[in-house]
Write a protein that holds these residues in place. Structure first.
Motif, short mmCIF file in Angstrom:
data_model
loop_
_atom_site.label_atom_id
_atom_site.label_comp_id
_atom_site.label_asym_id
_atom_site.label_seq_id
_atom_site.Cartn_x
_atom_site.Cartn_y
_atom_site.Cartn_z
N THR A 198 -3.26 -4.49 0.13
CA THR A 198 -3.23 -4.80 0.95
C THR A 198 -1.83 -4.31 1.93
O THR A 198 -1.03 -4.10 1.29
CB THR A 198 -2.66 -6.82 0.97
N PRO A 199 -2.22 -5.08 3.24
CA PRO A 199 -3.05 -5.04 3.81
C PRO A 199 -4.05 -4.17 4.03
O PRO A 199 -3.63 -2.68 4.06
CB PRO A 199 -2.51 -5.40 5.01
N SER A 200 -5.06 -3.97 4.47
CA SER A 200 -6.05 -3.52 4.80
C SER A 200 -6.65 -3.15 6.28
O SER A 200 -5.89 -3.76 6.68
CB SER A 200 -7.75 -4.01 4.41
N ASP A 201 -7.74 -2.23 6.87
CA ASP A 201 -7.65 -2.43 8.03
C ASP A 201 -8.03 -3.62 9.36
O ASP A 201 -8.70 -4.08 10.42
CB ASP A 201 -8.62 -1.57 8.59
N ASP A 202 -8.10 -3.98 8.19
CA ASP A 202 -9.02 -5.81 8.81
C ASP A 202 -8.09 -7.30 8.06
O ASP A 202 -8.28 -7.10 7.04
CB ASP A 202 -10.69 -6.13 8.00
N GLU A 203 -7.68 -8.21 8.61
CA GLU A 203 -7.13 -9.25 8.27
C GLU A 203 -7.29 -9.71 7.30
O GLU A 203 -8.79 -9.78 7.93
CB GLU A 203 -6.46 -9.22 10.03
N ASP A 204 -7.02 -10.23 6.17
CA ASP A 204 -7.96 -11.42 5.79
C ASP A 204 -9.17 -10.51 4.46
O ASP A 204 -9.42 -11.28 3.45
CB ASP A 204 -7.89 -12.50 6.13
N SER A 247 -12.35 -2.33 4.69
CA SER A 247 -12.21 -3.04 4.36
C SER A 247 -13.38 -4.20 4.01
O SER A 247 -14.05 -2.82 4.13
CB SER A 247 -11.53 -4.55 4.87
#
Length: 218
Positions: free
Chosen positions: A93-99, A111
């Motif tokens: 984390t983080p990825s390219d996608d929040e959460d 993600s």
């Protein structure tokens, strides 16, 4: 029964896979939770390891490692699930996608929502619908790497309730990554019916969005 079963390629660039095979004794020892390990290097045994043999390894193992490869989605992920083996994955984390974390090495990419089908968060207007992939896998810190794999497995193996939960979730999801071709193919949920549900959901909300757009004068 094996605690960990895998057949992986150790070609150049596959750092985690090389680390797993070359330094197995250092990071994993001879067993996990009292069960032996079954790890094969495909670079040495490619001609001898058939698909049938691979399936046997997965079927006889509690955990199967899903390590970063050439691309984010991997056929191996679905193969181990179909054979009842719990995927153990590195998370970043983080990825390219929040959460939504990623199981891939490079941070900021791939993600799980954008990598795997019918993932939770892919159904428009309903973040609770879909497959919760984190409920199917055992995670370990991807930055820590292979040294953190064994403690994660041992923690689950000491908790029979958690192990049962994972196996139950795996069994329920496995139907969605297979396509029924036998006589009973229309009597149960499978990958084809999951696609139809996803398409129906998309079309329903597409129509709703168009109606709202017209009503709003947009």
């Amino acid at each position: 029964t094996f605690a960990l079963g895998a057949a992986v390629s150790t070609r150049e660039g596959f750092h985690e896979r090389i680390e797993l095979i070359v330094n197995q004794s250092t990071h994993l020892g001879d067993s996990v939770g009292g069960l032996p390990l079954r790890l094969l290097d495909l670079m040495d045994q490619r001609r001898q390891v058939s698909q049938y043999r691979l399936q046997g390894i997965y079927n006889e193992s509690v955990f199967c490692p899903i390590l970063p490869g050439d691309a984010c989605p991997q056929k191996r992920f679905f193969d181990v699930i179909l054979n009842g083996c719990i995927p153990i994955v590195p998370t970043f984390t983080p990825s390219d996608d929040e959460d939504f974390p990623t199981f891939f090495r490079r941070e900021g990419s791939c993600s799980i929502r954008r990598t795997y089908p019918w993932s939770r968060g892919t159904f428009f207007g309903d973040n609770k619908t879909g497959v919760d992939y984190l409920s199917l896998v055992v995670q370990y810190d991807g930055v820590c790497g292979i040294p953190c794999m064994k403690p994660a497995m041992e923690q689950v193996m000491r908790n029979s309730t958690e192990l049962t939960r994972l196996r139950t979730n795996l069994r329920d999801y496995a139907r969605l990554v297979a396509f029924g071709l036998g006589r009973n193919r229309y009597k149960g949920v499978d990958g084809f019916s999951a696609m139809l549900v996803a398409i129906r959901h998309y079309l329903f909300h597409l129509g709703s969005s168009s109606t709202e757009h017209v009503a709003g004068g947009g």
